[in-house]
Design a protein around this motif. Structure first.
Motif, PDB file in Angstrom:
ATOM      1  N   GLN A   1       0.910  -0.938  -0.100  1.00  0.00           N
ATOM      2  CA  GLN A   1       0.024  -0.082  -0.057  1.00  0.00           C
ATOM      3  C   GLN A   1       0.359   1.249  -0.247  1.00  0.00           C
ATOM      4  O   GLN A   1       0.836   2.195  -0.626  1.00  0.00           O
ATOM      5  CB  GLN A   1      -0.583  -0.121   1.540  1.00  0.00           C
ATOM      6  N   LEU A   2       2.166   0.866   1.202  1.00  0.00           N
ATOM      7  CA  LEU A   2       2.723   2.808   0.748  1.00  0.00           C
ATOM      8  C   LEU A   2       4.000   2.534  -0.389  1.00  0.00           C
ATOM      9  O   LEU A   2       4.893   3.448  -0.228  1.00  0.00           O
ATOM     10  CB  LEU A   2       3.261   2.171   2.259  1.00  0.00           C
ATOM     11  N   GLY A   3       4.048   1.344  -0.912  1.00  0.00           N
ATOM     12  CA  GLY A   3       5.356   1.236  -2.517  1.00  0.00           C
ATOM     13  C   GLY A   3       6.570   1.479  -1.865  1.00  0.00           C
ATOM     14  O   GLY A   3       7.587   1.674  -2.478  1.00  0.00           O
ATOM     15  N   VAL A   4       6.727   0.522  -0.386  1.00  0.00           N
ATOM     16  CA  VAL A   4       7.974   0.072   0.149  1.00  0.00           C
ATOM     17  C   VAL A   4       8.355  -1.091   0.320  1.00  0.00           C
ATOM     18  O   VAL A   4       7.055  -2.334  -0.151  1.00  0.00           O
ATOM     19  CB  VAL A   4       7.998   1.463   1.121  1.00  0.00           C
ATOM     20  N   THR A   5       9.351  -1.508   0.499  1.00  0.00           N
ATOM     21  CA  THR A   5       9.189  -2.745   1.110  1.00  0.00           C
ATOM     22  C   THR A   5       9.292  -3.060   2.705  1.00  0.00           C
ATOM     23  O   THR A   5       9.351  -2.499   3.749  1.00  0.00           O
ATOM     24  CB  THR A   5      11.448  -3.282   1.150  1.00  0.00           C
TER      25      THR A   5
ATOM     26  N   THR B   1       1.388   7.332  -2.268  1.00  0.00           N
ATOM     27  CA  THR B   1       2.269   7.925  -3.483  1.00  0.00           C
ATOM     28  C   THR B   1       4.066   7.685  -3.580  1.00  0.00           C
ATOM     29  O   THR B   1       4.341   7.524  -4.711  1.00  0.00           O
ATOM     30  CB  THR B   1       1.604   8.813  -3.787  1.00  0.00           C
ATOM     31  N   ARG B   2       4.297   8.527  -2.212  1.00  0.00           N
ATOM     32  CA  ARG B   2       6.171   8.735  -2.460  1.00  0.00           C
ATOM     33  C   ARG B   2       6.633   6.864  -1.929  1.00  0.00           C
ATOM     34  O   ARG B   2       6.738   7.037  -1.178  1.00  0.00           O
ATOM     35  CB  ARG B   2       6.517   9.209  -1.586  1.00  0.00           C
ATOM     36  N   PRO B   3       7.199   5.685  -2.619  1.00  0.00           N
ATOM     37  CA  PRO B   3       8.141   5.218  -2.528  1.00  0.00           C
ATOM     38  C   PRO B   3       9.661   5.795  -1.612  1.00  0.00           C
ATOM     39  O   PRO B   3       9.928   6.531  -1.905  1.00  0.00           O
ATOM     40  CB  PRO B   3       8.515   4.356  -3.007  1.00  0.00           C
TER      41      PRO B   3
END
Length: 163
Positions: free
Chosen positions: A117-121, A159-161
């Motif tokens: 959801q947050l665009g991270v690992t 939206t910001r990884p």
């Protein structure tokens, strides 16, 4: 087909008939599964095991013939009819009461869901939690299983990884 039960022999005959009739693939599959189920329930296997053991075969021999480990063969066929029935019923009871491997009604998000959801690992989620940037709790179920759950703030920027 003297050693097979009447039901198993009938399932085998139906499968053979499907082969002769050039049946559709799904009908063949149903016939195969029906025969497999009938064979699993057929007392012929237990009778064969008991005859083999009485004639000097070892559990290792039985297991090899059945494609099982010796312990699995013993679990399936050792003892009298009552002992076998008791083991099978105990196994059914355990399966009925065994929780699913992944509960669906837990609060928050899993670490993997939050990462997506947050665009991270997932590692970034753990870092954010350790830095106090994300709220996370370990939820423990009554059966002792526990899960790390993440609770992103409602206004969390998805939206910001970032790592």
């Amino acid at each position: 087909m003297g050693f097979l039960s009447e039901g198993t022999a009938a399932a085998l005959a139906r499968l053979v008939a499907l082969d002769d009739a050039d049946a559709p693939p799904l009908e063949r599959l149903r016939g195969i599964r029906s025969l497999v189920a009938a064979l699993e329930a057929d007392p012929a296997a237990l009778a064969a095991v008991r005859e083999a053991l009485a004639s000097g075969a070892t559990w290792e021999d039985v297991a090899d013939a059945a494609g099982l480990s010796p312990s699995a063969a013993k679990y399936r066929w050792a003892g009298d009819d009552d002992a076998i029935a008791d083991r099978q019923e105990a196994s059914r009871r355990r399966k009925r009461h065994r929780p699913s491997s992944k509960p669906a009604d837990l609060p928050g998000l899993s670490v993997a869901e939050a990462a997506k959801q947050l665009g991270v690992t997932p590692q970034a989620i753990y870092q954010r939690v350790s830095r106090g940037q994300l709220e996370a709790r370990t939820v423990e179920l009554p059966d002792g299983r526990s899960y790390k759950r993440v609770f992103p703030a409602p206004d969390e920027d998805t939206t910001r990884p970032e790592g």
